[in-house]
Enzyme design. Structure first.
Site, PDB file in Angstrom:
ATOM      1  N   HIS A  64       0.819  -1.222   0.000  1.00 52.66           N
ATOM      2  CA  HIS A  64       0.000   0.000   0.000  1.00 52.66           C
ATOM      3  C   HIS A  64       0.848   1.265   0.000  1.00 52.66           C
ATOM      4  O   HIS A  64       0.375   2.321  -0.412  1.00 52.66           O
ATOM      5  CB  HIS A  64      -0.973  -0.002   1.182  1.00 52.66           C
ATOM      6  N   GLY A  70       4.570   5.749  -5.206  1.00 50.47           N
ATOM      7  CA  GLY A  70       5.852   5.071  -5.058  1.00 50.47           C
ATOM      8  C   GLY A  70       6.197   4.665  -3.631  1.00 50.47           C
ATOM      9  O   GLY A  70       5.525   5.042  -2.669  1.00 50.47           O
ATOM     10  N   SER A  74       5.117   7.054   2.453  1.00 45.90           N
ATOM     11  CA  SER A  74       4.018   8.020   2.645  1.00 45.90           C
ATOM     12  C   SER A  74       2.922   7.445   3.528  1.00 45.90           C
ATOM     13  O   SER A  74       2.282   8.171   4.289  1.00 45.90           O
ATOM     14  CB  SER A  74       3.450   8.467   1.295  1.00 45.90           C
ATOM     15  N   ASN A  92      -7.312   1.607   3.675  1.00 41.77           N
ATOM     16  CA  ASN A  92      -6.471   1.470   4.868  1.00 41.77           C
ATOM     17  C   ASN A  92      -7.211   1.631   6.190  1.00 41.77           C
ATOM     18  O   ASN A  92      -6.791   1.077   7.212  1.00 41.77           O
ATOM     19  CB  ASN A  92      -5.337   2.514   4.827  1.00 41.77           C
ATOM     20  N   HIS A 191      -1.708 -13.300  -0.569  1.00 44.32           N
ATOM     21  CA  HIS A 191      -2.913 -13.674   0.179  1.00 44.32           C
ATOM     22  C   HIS A 191      -2.851 -15.119   0.665  1.00 44.32           C
ATOM     23  O   HIS A 191      -3.859 -15.668   1.106  1.00 44.32           O
ATOM     24  CB  HIS A 191      -4.159 -13.417  -0.663  1.00 44.32           C
ATOM     25  N   THR A 239      -3.782 -22.382   5.972  1.00 40.23           N
ATOM     26  CA  THR A 239      -2.501 -22.048   6.627  1.00 40.23           C
ATOM     27  C   THR A 239      -2.199 -20.547   6.520  1.00 40.23           C
ATOM     28  O   THR A 239      -1.264 -20.141   5.829  1.00 40.23           O
ATOM     29  CB  THR A 239      -1.335 -22.841   5.969  1.00 40.23           C
TER      30      THR A 239
HETATM   31  C1  HEM Z   1      -4.460  -7.739  -6.557  1.00 42.50           C
HETATM   32  C2  HEM Z   1      -5.118  -6.826  -5.915  1.00 42.50           C
HETATM   33  C3  HEM Z   1      -5.335  -6.883  -4.426  1.00 42.50           C
HETATM   34  C4  HEM Z   1      -6.510  -6.648  -3.797  1.00 42.50           C
HETATM   35  C5  HEM Z   1      -7.824  -6.267  -4.456  1.00 42.50           C
HETATM   36  C6  HEM Z   1      -6.276  -6.838  -2.391  1.00 42.50           C
HETATM   37  C7  HEM Z   1      -7.244  -6.675  -1.419  1.00 42.50           C
HETATM   38  C8  HEM Z   1      -7.084  -7.000  -0.088  1.00 42.50           C
HETATM   39  C9  HEM Z   1      -8.108  -6.900   0.906  1.00 42.50           C
HETATM   40  C10 HEM Z   1      -9.517  -6.393   0.668  1.00 42.50           C
HETATM   41  C11 HEM Z   1      -7.591  -7.350   2.075  1.00 42.50           C
HETATM   42  C12 HEM Z   1      -8.308  -7.431   3.415  1.00 42.50           C
HETATM   43  C13 HEM Z   1      -8.261  -6.076   4.103  1.00 42.50           C
HETATM   44  C14 HEM Z   1      -9.223  -5.976   5.240  1.00 42.50           C
HETATM   45  O1  HEM Z   1     -10.125  -6.785   5.346  1.00 42.50           O
HETATM   46  O2  HEM Z   1      -9.088  -5.048   6.056  1.00 42.50           O
HETATM   47  C15 HEM Z   1      -6.228  -7.726   1.835  1.00 42.50           C
HETATM   48  C16 HEM Z   1      -5.376  -8.237   2.759  1.00 42.50           C
HETATM   49  C17 HEM Z   1      -4.040  -8.509   2.520  1.00 42.50           C
HETATM   50  N1  HEM Z   1      -3.355  -8.232   1.359  1.00 42.50           N
HETATM   51 FE1  HEM Z   1      -4.174  -7.755  -0.412  1.00 42.50          FE
HETATM   52  N2  HEM Z   1      -4.984  -7.181  -2.194  1.00 42.50           N
HETATM   53  C18 HEM Z   1      -4.356  -7.213  -3.403  1.00 42.50           C
HETATM   54  C19 HEM Z   1      -3.014  -7.457  -3.632  1.00 42.50           C
HETATM   55  C20 HEM Z   1      -2.076  -7.651  -2.637  1.00 42.50           C
HETATM   56  C21 HEM Z   1      -0.656  -7.627  -2.835  1.00 42.50           C
HETATM   57  C22 HEM Z   1       0.039  -7.334  -4.154  1.00 42.50           C
HETATM   58  C23 HEM Z   1      -0.082  -7.875  -1.620  1.00 42.50           C
HETATM   59  C24 HEM Z   1       1.363  -7.940  -1.247  1.00 42.50           C
HETATM   60  C25 HEM Z   1       2.342  -8.231  -2.074  1.00 42.50           C
HETATM   61  C26 HEM Z   1      -1.170  -8.081  -0.673  1.00 42.50           C
HETATM   62  C27 HEM Z   1      -1.027  -8.436   0.640  1.00 42.50           C
HETATM   63  C28 HEM Z   1      -2.057  -8.605   1.533  1.00 42.50           C
HETATM   64  C29 HEM Z   1      -1.901  -9.203   2.843  1.00 42.50           C
HETATM   65  C30 HEM Z   1      -0.629  -9.835   3.384  1.00 42.50           C
HETATM   66  C31 HEM Z   1      -3.149  -9.126   3.482  1.00 42.50           C
HETATM   67  C32 HEM Z   1      -3.483  -9.556   4.918  1.00 42.50           C
HETATM   68  C33 HEM Z   1      -3.130  -8.406   5.866  1.00 42.50           C
HETATM   69  C34 HEM Z   1      -3.359  -8.669   7.339  1.00 42.50           C
HETATM   70  O3  HEM Z   1      -3.716  -9.767   7.732  1.00 42.50           O
HETATM   71  O4  HEM Z   1      -3.185  -7.701   8.109  1.00 42.50           O
HETATM   72  N3  HEM Z   1      -2.359  -7.905  -1.323  1.00 42.50           N
HETATM   73  N4  HEM Z   1      -5.942  -7.489   0.495  1.00 42.50           N
END
Ligand code: HEM
Ligand SMILES: *[C@@H]1O[C@H](CO)[C@@H](O)[C@H](O)[C@H]1NC(C)=O
Ligand SMILES: *[C@@H]1O[C@H](CO)[C@@H](O)[C@H](O)[C@H]1NC(C)=O
Ligand SMILES: *[C@@H]1O[C@H](CO)[C@@H](O)[C@H](O)[C@H]1NC(C)=O
Ligand SMILES: *[C@@H]1O[C@H](CO)[C@@H](O)[C@H](O)[C@H]1NC(C)=O
Ligand SMILES: *[C@@H]1O[C@H](CO)[C@@H](O)[C@H](O)[C@H]1NC(C)=O
Length: 317
Positions: A64, A70, A74, A92, A191, A239
């Site tokens: 994010h 970039g 920020s 966020n 994910h 997992t």
């Molecule tokens: C492809 C588009 C992506 C979308 C639409 C997306 C969307 C989301 C959403 C909606 C959540 C849950 C947030 C919440 O419920 O508060 C999430 C969690 C997460 N995302 Fe993504 N994401 C994307 C790509 C990525 C990328 C590229 C990464 C890292 C390289 C990433 C890493 C994570 C991680 C690790 C979590 C879990 C965070 C936690 O447990 O605190 N995501 N994402």
């Protein structure tokens, strides 16, 4: 010997400084903060020992950060009189976490090398270490980013992809950040760790047809149509604290948690083949994930004399 090496390196850097001004390098701090990487690794290990999920949260913070003007830290800035920062932007608010861990890492690094290492580089290293500590691949992190002096909630609202996007829109969002379709699929493999809130996966479990019926039912039992917005479910239901390729295996059987996850494999998606490959080949996933992370970490860095080295990651100096 070491000092001769450092001196020669500095001389070389000086001679070609014009050419490397906007480039990042692995050994950017090797003279000025040689203990940087062990310090960050130790701090991340301690944080993960306290709470395994924090590794996922740190990885997402880096993502994010990079997708909004970039990789310039920020996202770490608190609101001020002159700008509203990114922490309360739609993707966020009530969601981004891990800020205290970055504060602690920064404090440890400042003790060893005051005023030298950027918050943006600390966050980038911490994301890599989180992946490694949870069982994922290792890669060398290019360093030399500097920190922004401003942040934008509007830019965060606009630049970070939403889980409601379809594949076409996910691909164009990543393309707008200079990332490929392969990067989109590999990086979505993040994910494999972490959690999401009911409010984010509700549309997928009630309105989409590309979801396993019993999987949807079990999620509906903890995420009702209304209310319980902040109830959590693992993005990889088996997992969520192991960095493995189960995320992709689950997509093959329609057990993606978010609409955007399942878009990558619908039986008719242009990305089906990549998902199938990563589901059957952990090495291929790890290799492409690491390469994608390096590319993502190079989005529009501030280098040279641009930006600053923040002393406190939450505040402009
Ligand atoms: C492809 C588009 C992506 C979308 C639409 C997306 C969307 C989301 C959403 C909606 C959540 C849950 C947030 C919440 O419920 O508060 C999430 C969690 C997460 N995302 Fe993504 N994401 C994307 C790509 C990525 C990328 C590229 C990464 C890292 C390289 C990433 C890493 C994570 C991680 C690790 C979590 C879990 C965070 C936690 O447990 O605190 N995501 N994402
Ligand atoms: C950065 O490094 C790459 C590869 O070494 C080089 O092609 C490029 O010209 C450099 N860019 C600048 C602005 O120094
Ligand atoms: C952020 O979340 C808090 C707590 O739920 C809420 O009160 C606030 O209105 C939200 N801010 C924005 C900008 O959505
Ligand atoms: C960004 O999104 C938040 C939350 O949805 C909203 O309250 C805010 O008005 C938006 N801010 C800007 C500057 O677009
Ligand atoms: C994806 O969504 C956009 C806008 O929301 C829409 O215009 C487009 O038709 C959709 N594409 C597909 C293939 O569903
Ligand atoms: C499901 O789709 C309907 C019709 O588009 C919409 O009104 C409703 O809010 C959606 N429900 C969820 C949980 O997203």
């Amino acid at each position: 010997m070491a000092s001769f090496y450092c001196y020669s390196l500095l001389l070389l850097l000086g001679l070609v400084s014009q050419a490397v001004a906007t480039n990042l390098s692995r050994d950017f701090y090797s003279c000025t903060c040689p203990k940087l990487q062990p310090i960050v690794k130790k701090g991340v290990a301690e944080a993960i020992k306290k709470e395994a999920r924090i590794g996922a949260s740190i990885l997402r913070l880096h993502f994010h950060d990079c997708f909004v003007n970039g990789c310039d830290a920020s996202i770490l800035l608190d609101d001020t009189g002159s700008f509203i920062g990114e922490k309360t932007a739609a993707p966020n608010n009530n969601s981004a976490r891990g800020f205290n861990v970055i504060d602690d890492l920064k404090a440890d690094v400042e003790k060893a090398c005051p005023g030298v290492v950027s918050c943006a580089d600390i966050l980038t290293l911490a994301a890599r270490d989180s992946v490694v500590l949870l069982g994922g691949p290792y890669w060398e992190v290019p360093l030399g980013r500097r920190d922004s002096t401003t942040a934008s909630r509007l830019a965060a609202n606009r630049s970070i992809p939403a889980p409601s996007l379809n594949l076409t829109n996910l691909i164009s969002n990543f393309a707008s950040h200079g990332l490929s379709v392969e990067d989109l699929v590999a990086l979505s493999g993040a994910h494999t760790i972490g959690l999401a809130r009911c409010v984010q996966f509700r549309p997928h479990i009630y309105n989409d047809s590309d979801i396993d019926a019993s999987f949807a039912k079990s999620l509906q039992s903890k995420c009702p149509r209304r209310g319980n917005d902040n109830v959590l479910a693992p993005l990889d239901f088996q997992t969520p604290t192991c960095f493995d390729n189960l995320y992709f295996k689950h997509l093959l059987v329609k057990k993606g948690l978010l609409h955007s996850d399942q878009e990558l494999f619908r039986g008719s998606s242009s990305t089906d083949k990549l998902v199938t490959k990563y589901a059957s080949d952990t090495d291929a996933f790890f290799k492409d994930f690491a390469e994608g992370m390096i590319r993502m970490s190079k989005i529009k860095p501030l280098t040279g004399t641009k930006g600053q080295i923040r002393i406190n990651c939450r505040k402009v100096n």
